[in-house]
Design a protein around this motif. Structure first.
Motif: not given
Ligand code: RUQ
Ligand code: CUA
Length: 763
Positions: A665-674, A738-740
């Motif tokens: 789920a976290t990996v998906k969140k990271v991909a969306d944020t990217q 870091y993305q945020v």
């Protein structure tokens, strides 16, 4: 307000205040005026001072903070307070007095080895080039503990405090010479010049002295050079305000005095008080001093050393033609040189006149050796009539004078009458009077003590506010009143309560002349302007132990402090160095450790040190004190102070039990944020962002944050490979953090570019 905007407002008023039609609120201007009981005059005054959100003021004022020992910075015409500058007094918001570098500055102000944690600031002065404000430095004096401070206007920080080596109190400072070669500081209450020397009051005339000090300013260093500074010994008249000559009078300075009677009071012994004895005679003395010649004499070795400081004795000053006196009306309180440098205006508090002295006439008398007498110390006295151009009837209790951009126009504060008087010093006509609330001390026009006053506004610095504001206890705020001086008649625009000390004098400069920096070069000690020995870059953080000295070299960047745990033993001397790695504008971090009385404000690029003795065992949280980011509250850590002989207990950190699903789920969140980040980056790089230095630094910061992602991502993947879902999920979460921060910066940059009209560039 210019003509066009005046007309625009007039039209609006005539058109029945039609603002409401377009505004989202239902109110019209007329509704508001009615509901709040405002007159058309009130609305006009409001429109002249209102600065809409994001708008900037035309002038910036630096006001003495009086007994707060600070300086207050505010904008004109909005009268919005922008900052308090910490000078003689610890000020926790800026870490002043709570980190090591600023403690050193306060320590420079120690007298006889003792810390003095306050000051009575009176007269700020802005550095000048060719008699014009240059916006580089600011100086201010401390009347109570004779000291002068230097503030650098690149970062609005106090860089130096010098203690006057020969006085016990002072008042007539700070005033700069036209190129800021010297900063003038005159004594106030006479005392023996030798430090820690006692003479009884009966020997007042023989052993007590006043003086005026010329602090040499080294502009390249941005510091006063005490070794190149000197003073002139003066009779024990209470020297008061001073001013430097300019134009034709450059090279001379003028200092008035009160209590030239040299009266010593003592009510408890049946002697009439000072106030009676010090105002008994009709005149006091204006000191006229050739400081350029005095500087040459000091360079030629004619000074004596008192407390290690160069002092030109009274005898030498008289013999060498450095010092002259001119009688001035009773108990004066201002000596103001006109912008053209031709006249010195002095007002006597107990006289109704302002006296205009002519520099030319004074020089003619000196050249002709035409003196009416000598004072008891042998100083030649020029007759008042020989030095005077004219006297003008101003009102009861005239004090200080400032100047307009229009030639010959002066404004004098009238204390007893509570008025500002506008008059012409060339023909002696009084042009207008305006009542102020109440009992005005100083007044200030824009750049009004320079060679090029700017007109527009005047601020009345009133001593009493009485009924102007909602009462907040028996101690009322001060009242600074903004007055429009652009027309023939003065118009009162605004009352500003000033809730910090009793401001004496203020100076105001065109805002565009100020060019403060946004960030420091990474690793700078802002108090020395030099690289800080405790600075480290990202990845170089370390903890070094030398015996019981524990040195922590850390960094700060949204939203973590490195290190996050500091382990100490009871009795350790702990020094924590912190470097703020941010480049983005306004990204300051603060740093505090629970119960150890340390605090630092660390602006982008700055390095500071906090130091304390870990003299008690326990667990002490430390944290960032500025709300710097969404995860600001998490910008935290623990100082662990272990007792002597402590043995580790067998225990492991608790876990959350994250599963593979959590990780995915976290990996998906990271991909969306990217995807969001990519679109923002796409926009930024499609326009001319490189033309905006502020945006370039935001982009650099964002790139920094994104750069750190790689390492966190690798850790997450390595942990996932080992099916350690706990670590894998947490490291992915860090990637997201870091993305945020990168996204936050990216969005800020995008908004900035849109608001500043960036345009597309060819790829
Ligand atoms: S003061 S109110 Cu300059 Cu110290 Cu006159
Ligand atoms: Cu850094 Cu809050």
């Amino acid at each position: 307000m210019n003509k066009t905007s005046k007309r625009a407002l007039g039209l609006l008023l005539a058109a029945g205040f039609g603002w409401g039609a377009a505004a989202s609120a239902a109110d019209t201007l007329q509704d508001v005026m009615q509901a709040r009981g405002l007159s058309q005059q009130d609305v006009l005054a409001a429109a002249k001072t209102y600065v809409p959100t994001g708008g900037r003021d035309e002038f910036v004022a630096f006001s003495s903070g009086g007994q707060s020992g600070q300086i207050i910075v505010y904008g004109i015409p909005s009268m919005r307070i922008l900052k308090y500058l910490a000078v003689f007094t610890p000020e926790p918001w800026q870490g002043y007095g709570f980190d090591e570098s600023s403690r050193k500055i306060l320590d420079e102000g120690k007298i006889d080895g003792k810390s003095i944690a306050w000051g009575d600031t009176h007269h700020p002065a802005i550095s000048e080039t060719d008699g014009k404000y240059d916006g580089q430095f600011l100086f201010i004096n401390d009347k109570a503990n004779p000291r002068v401070a230097v503030i650098d206007l690149r970062d609005f920080e106090t860089k130096q405090i010098v203690v006057n080596p020969i006085y016990k109190s002072e008042h007539g400072g700070t005033f700069v010479t036209p190129n800021t070669d010297y900063v003038i500081e005159a004594a106030q209450y006479a005392a023996p010049l030798e430090s820690k020397k006692f003479y009884p009051l009966e020997q007042f005339n023989e052993k007590y002295r006043g003086g005026v000090t010329y602090w040499k300013f080294n502009r390249a260093e941005g510091r006063i050079d005490p070794a190149q500074s000197f003073s002139i010994e003066l009779p024990p008249y209470s020297q008061d305000l001073s001013d430097a000559g300019k134009g034709p009078s450059d090279g001379w300075s003028f200092t008035n005095s009160f209590c030239a009677e040299r009266y010593v009071g003592g009510i408890e012994k049946g002697r009439p008080p000072y106030e009676a004895g010090c105002s008994a005679k009709d005149t006091d003395y204006l000191h006229v001093i050739n400081w350029k010649h005095a500087a040459e004499l000091v360079a030629a070795g004619k000074a004596v050393k008192i407390n290690g400081h160069n002092v030109l004795s009274l005898e030498t000053a008289i013999k060498e033609g450095v010092l002259f006196l001119v009688p001035e009306s009773k108990s004066p309180h201002g000596a103001d040189v006109t912008p053209d440098g031709r006249f010195i205006i002095v007002s006597g508090k107990l006289d109704t006149h302002a006296t205009v002295f002519s520099f030319e006439k004074i020089q003619a008398a000196i050249r002709a050796k035409k003196f009416e007498s000598k004072d008891p110390y042998g100083v030649p006295v020029i007759a008042m009539a020989d030095a005077m151009e004219r006297q003008v009837q101003i009102g009861l209790g005239p004090l200080h004078t400032q100047f307009d951009s229009k030639p010959c126009i002066a404004y004098t504060s009238v204390y007893v009458d509570s008025q500002v008087a506008k008059w012409n010093y060339c023909d002696g006509k009084v042009l207008d009077k305006l009542s102020v609330q109440y009992n005005i001390g100083h007044l200030m026009t824009m750049e009004g003590d320079s060679e090029t006053p700017k007109g527009h506004y005047l601020v009345a610095l009133n001593k009493l506010a009485i009924d102007r504001f909602t009462p907040v206890g028996p101690l009322h705020p001060q009242n600074h009143q903004l007055i429009d001086i652009s027309g023939d008649k003065m118009q009162l625009l605004y009352d500003m309560p000033l809730p910090l000390g009793e401001p004496h004098y203020a100076v105001a400069i065109e805002a565009k002349k100020l060019k403060p920096g946004v960030r420091y070069k990474v690793g700078t000690d802002s108090r020395t302007d030099k690289p800080h020995p405790g600075a480290v870059r990202a990845g170089e953080e370390k903890v070094v132990r030398k015996g019981n000295k524990l040195e922590v070299y850390g960094t700060l960047i949204r939203s973590h402090i490195t290190p996050e745990t500091i382990e100490a033993q009871v009795g350790d001397e702990v020094t924590i160095y912190l470097t703020n790695l941010e480049r983005a504008e306004d990204e300051t971090h603060g740093f505090a450790v629970s119960t150890f009385n340390v605090h630092a404000s660390i602006e982008p690029g700055k390095t500071v040190a906090v130091k304390f003795k870990a003299d008690k065992e326990g667990v002490y949280p430390y944290y960032c004190t500025e709300f710097c980011s969404a995860l600001h509250l998490e910008m935290q850590g623990y100082l662990l102070v272990k007792p002597k002989g402590w043995q580790p207990v067998k225990a492991t950190m608790a876990t959350q039990g994250y599963t593979e699903n959590d990780y995915r789920a976290t990996v998906k969140k990271v991909a969306d944020t990217q995807a969001v980040i990519d679109s923002v980056v796409g926009y930024i790089t499609s326009v001319n962002y490189k033309d905006y230095p502020d945006v370039v630094s935001m982009v650099e910061d964002a790139t920094d944050q994104l750069g750190k992602m790689k390492d966190a991502k690798a850790k997450a993947e390595a942990a996932a490979g080992k099916k350690d879902w706990e670590q894998a999920n947490l490291w992915s979460e860090q990637v997201f953090q870091y993305q945020v921060k990168a996204a936050d910066l990216g969005l800020r940059a995008k908004t900035y570019l849109e608001q500043h009209g960036a345009h597309k560039v060819a790829k």
